[in-house]
Design a protein around this motif. Structure first.
Motif, mmCIF file in Angstrom:
data_model
loop_
_atom_site.group_PDB
_atom_site.id
_atom_site.type_symbol
_atom_site.label_atom_id
_atom_site.label_comp_id
_atom_site.label_asym_id
_atom_site.label_seq_id
_atom_site.Cartn_x
_atom_site.Cartn_y
_atom_site.Cartn_z
ATOM 1 N N SER A 1 -1.610 66.578 -71.308
ATOM 2 C CA SER A 1 -0.194 66.861 -71.535
ATOM 3 C C SER A 1 0.141 66.590 -72.994
ATOM 4 N N LEU A 2 0.539 67.640 -73.715
ATOM 5 C CA LEU A 2 0.908 67.520 -75.131
ATOM 6 C C LEU A 2 2.420 67.407 -75.198
ATOM 7 N N TYR A 3 2.908 66.245 -75.607
ATOM 8 C CA TYR A 3 4.373 66.073 -75.608
ATOM 9 C C TYR A 3 4.920 65.668 -76.971
ATOM 10 N N GLY A 4 4.109 65.795 -78.014
ATOM 11 C CA GLY A 4 4.557 65.485 -79.371
ATOM 12 C C GLY A 4 3.431 65.810 -80.324
ATOM 13 N N ARG A 5 3.718 65.656 -81.623
ATOM 14 C CA ARG A 5 2.687 65.982 -82.618
ATOM 15 C C ARG A 5 2.874 65.127 -83.870
ATOM 16 N N ALA A 6 2.859 63.813 -83.645
ATOM 17 C CA ALA A 6 3.069 62.875 -84.763
ATOM 18 C C ALA A 6 2.024 63.075 -85.852
ATOM 19 N N GLY A 7 0.820 63.509 -85.483
ATOM 20 C CA GLY A 7 -0.255 63.705 -86.460
ATOM 21 C C GLY A 7 -0.403 65.149 -86.902
ATOM 22 N N GLY A 8 0.525 66.022 -86.501
ATOM 23 C CA GLY A 8 0.474 67.437 -86.875
ATOM 24 C C GLY A 8 0.166 68.314 -85.674
ATOM 25 N N PRO A 9 0.580 69.599 -85.732
ATOM 26 C CA PRO A 9 0.382 70.506 -84.598
ATOM 27 C C PRO A 9 -1.089 70.883 -84.406
ATOM 28 N N LEU B 1 6.471 62.419 -67.459
ATOM 29 C CA LEU B 1 5.114 62.878 -67.777
ATOM 30 C C LEU B 1 4.178 62.518 -66.625
ATOM 31 N N LEU B 2 4.341 61.316 -66.102
ATOM 32 C CA LEU B 2 3.433 60.824 -65.055
ATOM 33 C C LEU B 2 3.743 61.399 -63.683
ATOM 34 N N HIS B 3 5.041 61.579 -63.378
ATOM 35 C CA HIS B 3 5.422 61.873 -61.996
ATOM 36 C C HIS B 3 6.048 63.246 -61.763
ATOM 37 N N THR B 4 6.500 63.921 -62.821
ATOM 38 C CA THR B 4 7.067 65.261 -62.634
ATOM 39 C C THR B 4 6.085 66.304 -63.163
ATOM 40 N N ALA B 5 5.582 66.067 -64.380
ATOM 41 C CA ALA B 5 4.592 66.989 -64.946
ATOM 42 C C ALA B 5 3.217 66.773 -64.319
ATOM 43 N N ASP B 6 3.014 65.609 -63.710
ATOM 44 C CA ASP B 6 1.730 65.294 -63.074
ATOM 45 C C ASP B 6 2.023 64.520 -61.782
ATOM 46 N N GLY C 1 2.539 71.645 -71.999
ATOM 47 C CA GLY C 1 3.545 71.073 -72.896
ATOM 48 C C GLY C 1 4.582 70.345 -72.065
ATOM 49 N N PHE C 2 5.349 69.492 -72.727
ATOM 50 C CA PHE C 2 6.398 68.758 -71.993
ATOM 51 C C PHE C 2 7.533 68.430 -72.947
ATOM 52 N N MET C 3 8.762 68.648 -72.491
ATOM 53 C CA MET C 3 9.938 68.143 -73.218
ATOM 54 C C MET C 3 10.911 67.552 -72.213
ATOM 55 N N LEU C 4 11.319 66.326 -72.442
ATOM 56 C CA LEU C 4 12.211 65.645 -71.499
ATOM 57 C C LEU C 4 13.488 66.429 -71.194
ATOM 58 N N PRO C 5 14.099 67.119 -72.178
ATOM 59 C CA PRO C 5 15.326 67.857 -71.847
ATOM 60 C C PRO C 5 15.143 68.874 -70.721
ATOM 61 N N THR C 6 13.910 69.325 -70.474
ATOM 62 C CA THR C 6 13.693 70.225 -69.329
ATOM 63 C C THR C 6 14.159 69.536 -68.052
ATOM 64 N N VAL C 7 13.951 68.225 -67.986
ATOM 65 C CA VAL C 7 14.377 67.468 -66.804
ATOM 66 C C VAL C 7 15.867 67.130 -66.906
ATOM 67 N N THR C 8 16.269 66.521 -68.037
ATOM 68 C CA THR C 8 17.638 65.973 -68.113
ATOM 69 C C THR C 8 18.695 67.078 -68.071
ATOM 70 N N ARG C 9 18.409 68.250 -68.669
ATOM 71 C CA ARG C 9 19.419 69.315 -68.694
ATOM 72 C C ARG C 9 19.475 70.080 -67.380
ATOM 73 N N ASN C 10 18.328 70.216 -66.721
ATOM 74 C CA ASN C 10 18.285 71.082 -65.532
ATOM 75 C C ASN C 10 18.335 70.331 -64.216
ATOM 76 N N PHE C 11 17.971 69.053 -64.238
ATOM 77 C CA PHE C 11 17.879 68.300 -62.982
ATOM 78 C C PHE C 11 18.579 66.941 -63.111
ATOM 79 N N PRO C 12 19.935 66.936 -63.181
ATOM 80 C CA PRO C 12 20.627 65.655 -63.358
ATOM 81 C C PRO C 12 20.362 64.669 -62.219
ATOM 82 N N ASP C 13 20.206 65.170 -60.987
ATOM 83 C CA ASP C 13 19.953 64.246 -59.865
ATOM 84 C C ASP C 13 18.603 63.549 -60.041
ATOM 85 N N LYS C 14 17.614 64.342 -60.438
ATOM 86 C CA LYS C 14 16.266 63.794 -60.672
ATOM 87 C C LYS C 14 16.305 62.760 -61.797
#
Ligand SMILES: NC(=O)c1ccc[n+]([C@@H]2O[C@H](COP(=O)([O-])OP(=O)(O)OC[C@H]3O[C@@H](n4cnc5c(N)ncnc54)[C@H](OP(=O)(O)O)[C@@H]3O)[C@@H](O)[C@H]2O)c1
Length: 323
Positions: free
Chosen positions: A234-242, A129-134, A260-273
């Motif tokens: 950056s909206l990365y969850g909705r614990a209090g509702g959408p 969130l801090l270094h890839t999305a921002d 928006g942000f979802m970690l799997p965007t990084v882990t599935r597509n960029f294993p080196d990162k």
């Protein structure tokens, strides 16, 4: 082997310890003897059937674990049996789980299995969130919501390490103390008042450059009010509702950005990162600049209690299950 199984979606009581077959290792996969399991807020949504990934009943929750590789499937060359690892996986509330070899991260000797299980999702979500999305760095101001939680405490520390000024919100004064101890400059209790006024006061009316928000509906409007010109929400969850649908034209006067942000965007597509970021965070843990706060550990059989605790908003840091 023992695993937590649920046959219907619902409250924590649907989680039951059951005897299930040990998984057979498949091509491209690593079979892991699990020593510790990370509990994530998303697991509670998965159990309820309200997460983006739906359970195929009967199913087993769990998205991460740490342990020792017992066997590897055909084609796996990057990890060997006997290796201590952390992994992004599925069905990890169990004594054994399988993970794609590309989703397995070697665990340095200095990192315990409990910290290894606490690490993959929450710490790397905060990091990316801090270094890839921002592009968080010196001079930036960051507001972290639900900052005493797993992702929150990691984000507060990583933003500080990057040189940013960090403000935070939590829902109780006890949590505020913990977040201050992890490096936030100021913490606002958003359960007892509006946070935007306080954030504007703390920033001399300018607002913050980046807001990390996994709360959603209750915080969104206030977020826009205390987001600086060219700021990024950056909206990365909705614990209090959408959030309610909104008109992006509202962002124009201050040239703001909502993403928006979802970690799997990084882990599935960029294993080196993914590996590189894990190594950086392990180095920060070795230096003592990133401390994983393990709020509580539970026996695997008590997974339902772990979910109750997480959903009660009483928990801090990471909850871990021990099989
Ligand atoms: N996009 C991704 O890839 C990604 C990855 C990991 C996590 N997440 C999201 O990040 C958030 C934090 O995850 P986590 O696993 O680290 O959990 P956590 O922060 O340890 O626990 C959730 C926290 O959310 C806050 N919260 C606000 N409204 C809530 C409500 N109505 N019900 C329950 N909790 C509420 C609570 O903190 P306060 O009481 O202080 O408000 C609570 O402690 C979750 O929303 C999760 O879905 C997203």
């Amino acid at each position: 082997m023992n695993a937590i199984v649920f046959s219907q979606t619902g409250g924590p009581e649907v989680l039951r310890l059951s005897e299930v077959p040990k998984p057979e290792v498949r091509p491209g996969m690593a079979l892991i003897r699990v020593h510790a399991i990370g509990v994530n807020f998303a697991d509670t949504r998965f159990r309820q059937g309200t997460y983006v990934v739906k359970p195929k009943l009967p199913d087993t929750p769990g998205m991460e674990a740490a342990g020792v590789v017992e066997a590897v499937g055909d084609g796996v060359t990057n990890v060997r049996p006997g290796a201590r690892v952390a992994a992004f996986t599925v069905k990890s509330y169990a004594e054994y789980c399988q993970a794609p070899a590309s989703m397995v991260v070697p665990l340095p000797d200095a990192v315990s299995f409990v910290d290894g299980a606490a690490f993959p999702i929450q710490v790397l979500t905060a990091y990316h969130l801090l270094h890839t999305a921002d592009a968080t760095g010196p001079g930036r101001t960051v507001l972290v919501h639900s900052a005493a939680g797993g992702v929150g405490l990691a984000a507060v520390q990583l933003a500080r390490v990057a040189g940013a000024r960090v403000f935070a919100t939590v829902s109780s004064d006890a949590k505020a103390r913990l977040v201050l101890d992890h490096g936030a400059e100021a913490v606002v209790n958003y359960a007892t008042g509006k946070f935007a006024d306080e954030v504007l006061r703390l920033t001399e009316g300018r607002g913050v450059d980046l807001i990390l928000d996994a709360v959603g509906k209750p915080t969104f409007e206030e977020d826009l009010r205390c987001l600086a010109a060219f700021g990024h929400l950056s909206l990365y969850g909705r614990a209090g509702g959408p959030i309610e649908p909104f008109d992006v034209v509202r962002l124009s006067p201050k040239s703001q950005k909502v993403s928006g942000f979802m970690l799997p965007t990084v882990t599935r597509n960029f294993p080196d990162k993914t590996r590189e970021s894990a190594e950086r965070c392990f180095a920060l843990m070795r230096d003592g600049r990133l401390k994983l706060h393990i709020g509580k550990t539970f026996a695997l059989a008590d997974a339902a209690d772990a979910h109750r605790y997480l959903e009660s908003r009483q928990s801090t840091g990471k909850l871990v299950l021990i099989p």
